[in-house]
Design an enzyme around this catalytic site. Sequence first.
Site, short mmCIF file in Angstrom:
data_model
loop_
_atom_site.label_atom_id
_atom_site.label_comp_id
_atom_site.label_asym_id
_atom_site.label_seq_id
_atom_site.Cartn_x
_atom_site.Cartn_y
_atom_site.Cartn_z
N LYS A 108 -3.92 3.44 10.94
CA LYS A 108 -3.57 4.86 10.98
C LYS A 108 -3.82 5.50 9.62
O LYS A 108 -3.14 5.20 8.64
CB LYS A 108 -2.12 5.08 11.37
CG LYS A 108 -1.84 6.58 11.61
CD LYS A 108 -0.39 6.97 11.54
CE LYS A 108 0.09 7.29 10.16
NZ LYS A 108 -0.38 8.56 9.61
N GLU A 158 2.39 -1.80 -0.52
CA GLU A 158 1.91 -1.36 -1.83
C GLU A 158 2.45 0.04 -1.99
O GLU A 158 2.02 0.96 -1.30
CB GLU A 158 0.38 -1.42 -1.86
CG GLU A 158 -0.18 -1.48 -3.26
CD GLU A 158 -0.59 -0.12 -3.75
OE1 GLU A 158 0.29 0.57 -4.31
OE2 GLU A 158 -1.75 0.25 -3.56
N CYS A 168 -1.18 5.64 -7.19
CA CYS A 168 0.10 4.95 -7.26
C CYS A 168 0.24 4.20 -8.58
O CYS A 168 1.33 4.02 -9.09
CB CYS A 168 0.26 4.00 -6.08
SG CYS A 168 -1.20 3.05 -5.76
N GLU A 199 8.40 9.18 -9.52
CA GLU A 199 6.95 9.26 -9.37
C GLU A 199 6.59 10.68 -8.99
O GLU A 199 7.04 11.19 -7.96
CB GLU A 199 6.49 8.28 -8.28
CG GLU A 199 4.99 8.24 -8.15
CD GLU A 199 4.52 7.25 -7.11
OE1 GLU A 199 5.17 7.15 -6.04
OE2 GLU A 199 3.49 6.59 -7.35
#
Lengths: 472, 309
Positions: A178, A252, A286, A383
């Site tokens: 997906k 991850e 990331c 983040e």
Amino acid sequence: MFEYAPAPESRDVVDLKSSYGLFIDGEFVDGSGPSFKTVNPATEETLAEVATASAEDVDRAVRAARKAFDGWSALPGAERAKYLFRIARLIQERARELAVLESLDNGKPIRESRDVDVPLVAAHFFYYAGWADKLEYAGFGTKPLGVAGQVIPWNFPLLMLAWKIAPALACGNTVVLKPAETTPLTALLFAEICRQADLPPGVVNIVTGAGETGAAVVAHPDIDKVAFTGSTEVGRLIARAVAGTGKKLTLELGGKAANIVFDDAALDQAVEGIVNGIFFNQGHVCCAGSRLLVQESVAEELLAALKRRLGTLRLGDPLDKNTDIGAINSAEQLAKIRRLSDLGEAEGAERWSPACELPEQGYWFPPTLFTGVAQSHSIAREEIFGPVLSVLTFRTPAEAVEKANNTPYGLSAGVWTEKGSRILWMADKLRAGVVWANTFNKFDPTSPFGGYKESGYGREGGLAGLEAYLDV
Amino acid sequence: MTTSLADVASSEAALRAFLHGLPGVDRVGADQRAAMLGTRSIKTTAKAQAIDLAISMVDLTTLEGADTAGKVRAMCAKAVRPGGEAPSVAAVCVYPDLVAVAAEALKGTGIKVASVATGFPSGRTSLEVKVSDTALAVAAGADEIDMVIDRGAFLSGRYMKVYEEIVAVKAACGPAHLKVILETGELVTYDNVRRASWLAMLAGADFIKTSTGKVAPAATLPVTLIMLEAVRDFRDATGRQVGVKPAGGIRTTKDAIKNLVLVNETAGDDWLTPEWFRLGASSLLNDLLMQREKLATGRYAGPDYFTLD
């Protein structure tokens, strides 16, 4: 004044359809959920309507993958390799088309999709094609897991697809993937490439949609393996959903990487590395080097050089070949970047951006850096996933390590020094899955990638990346 | 930050400490940065502007044992009127014995006469010879002197010798501008390129130049990048602006434009004039003219339509 004239890459290589379906069992089919729009974040123009896969659609895809698994896993490795090599070559042949489509749907500069994303995608398929007939030498056995459910993010849509699909297929698994709801188009073009490569139906299935579709993939009882790249928040939900089911899981997730510059670093290259660390892909990375830790004795000089360099960054049309900074991927992400940046100011950090004109249409955020940042500030902890750099200082190597590790994340770190022994010492102490020395955001299919702590678990890439797709 | 660097050359030890105290250059990173800037796409109006700027920055050069007065006169004619509406070049560059010929041919045109000197290209001669080589070229009408450094002295760490030679040659130049050729192909490492750049600037160079053109590799993009960083940082430190001249191996319009992009995004606007940036070249000029013609007419003309002088 030497002004570069617009140098746009032509859109004509991309044959955009007005609507896209799901890719199940080797066919493009309609989805039963309501369709959604995917937009060009640089202009807010609608690119296409894309089908939403309902739970029933996901079930059909998983069944197709299950049906294909017996044949695919029984193929000799060398035969599977042929398909993967063919896919890799087709990616190279259609590189321009893929790069333009990626930039249209994602907002990233064509220079990056052309020179980084797409070449790495092809390299990943080539690399894992090479493993397909050599699994018995890798040390993880040769037994595939079965059907892999894979959910990927919007920051590197095609590259994350390659990281997921290439090792899965090389090991003999079949997949249901997906893509993110804001960037489904290159995955669907990849489906077309699978057909072009005569990949047996059902080996790769692509279901589009938002979080619910992803949840349906993860929760499906006939999935043997879940692989997810995305936010730590969603990663937690997935870990919870998968707990106790016997499904194998790799995650991850997010990061808040420290990019550490010592006073003996090659300064001009360190400046480039800082820029590449946080402004590459608008900071939607990331493993972005979002915390700059700079040794106090060189901080003033480095910051002056960094600010001068930021003044030369070219923000604008992602399809212009000279653009360095493209558009923020979505209105939602832009709102998050704005919120955290405002919070940074409110908490007392000093905000700076170069003179930078933002286009009126689309989602844009200027390259930004914050000085006077403390570890306790939100912008040093959360983040941001945008072009925002927090600058902190340190005095000794031990303090640098302490600050770098003082985060719930642990995906990556960078060390800049001309001293080899210090690089090794730092790499040993830093709790991060990847430590770059005198470079940053450097990727290679032979190199494993993955995190510590809240940045996830499992490794992708390299020999280690095979483990996630074999029944060890 | 305008610190005085006067004491830097007070002793061999001080000079050495200063040069070795400069930040290092990471080869991988520098190569990557230069390669990335090499992907800039300069088209249409920007290309036209860049081509004319590049032509105006050319030091049109002939440095052959077979050079004659006739050859130099012909080259000077081309330097003044390269062809069509193209601007004149910045300078012609010849051996010292042909300076008088060039000076005569270029009188009143504003085009500078540059001469290599100091035992070009190897520089393996005494300081006395280097100084008089320079003085004679200036007396014959040279506006600019392109000297070579003593690479042997540099590589064996005798920085003071290199420094003092540059100072002596600079004195012999009088009003003429001094370009100091580092011969980066023989210095090999980027750290050396940065140190040699600073050494030359400290000693009074008006320009730093990559190469003689007789040694390969010559003017690579990363080397030019490092020298541009050096002149930028030197001006920040001292307030004095020094020019840069890549020379050797720049043959195509694409090469020239890549150099201009480097200047634009490294040292900046202030260096984007013939006064502060030169391209040492011979065959480059015709390729620039050819691309200029192509841009204006939409067609490529054959090489026979461009003069060979």
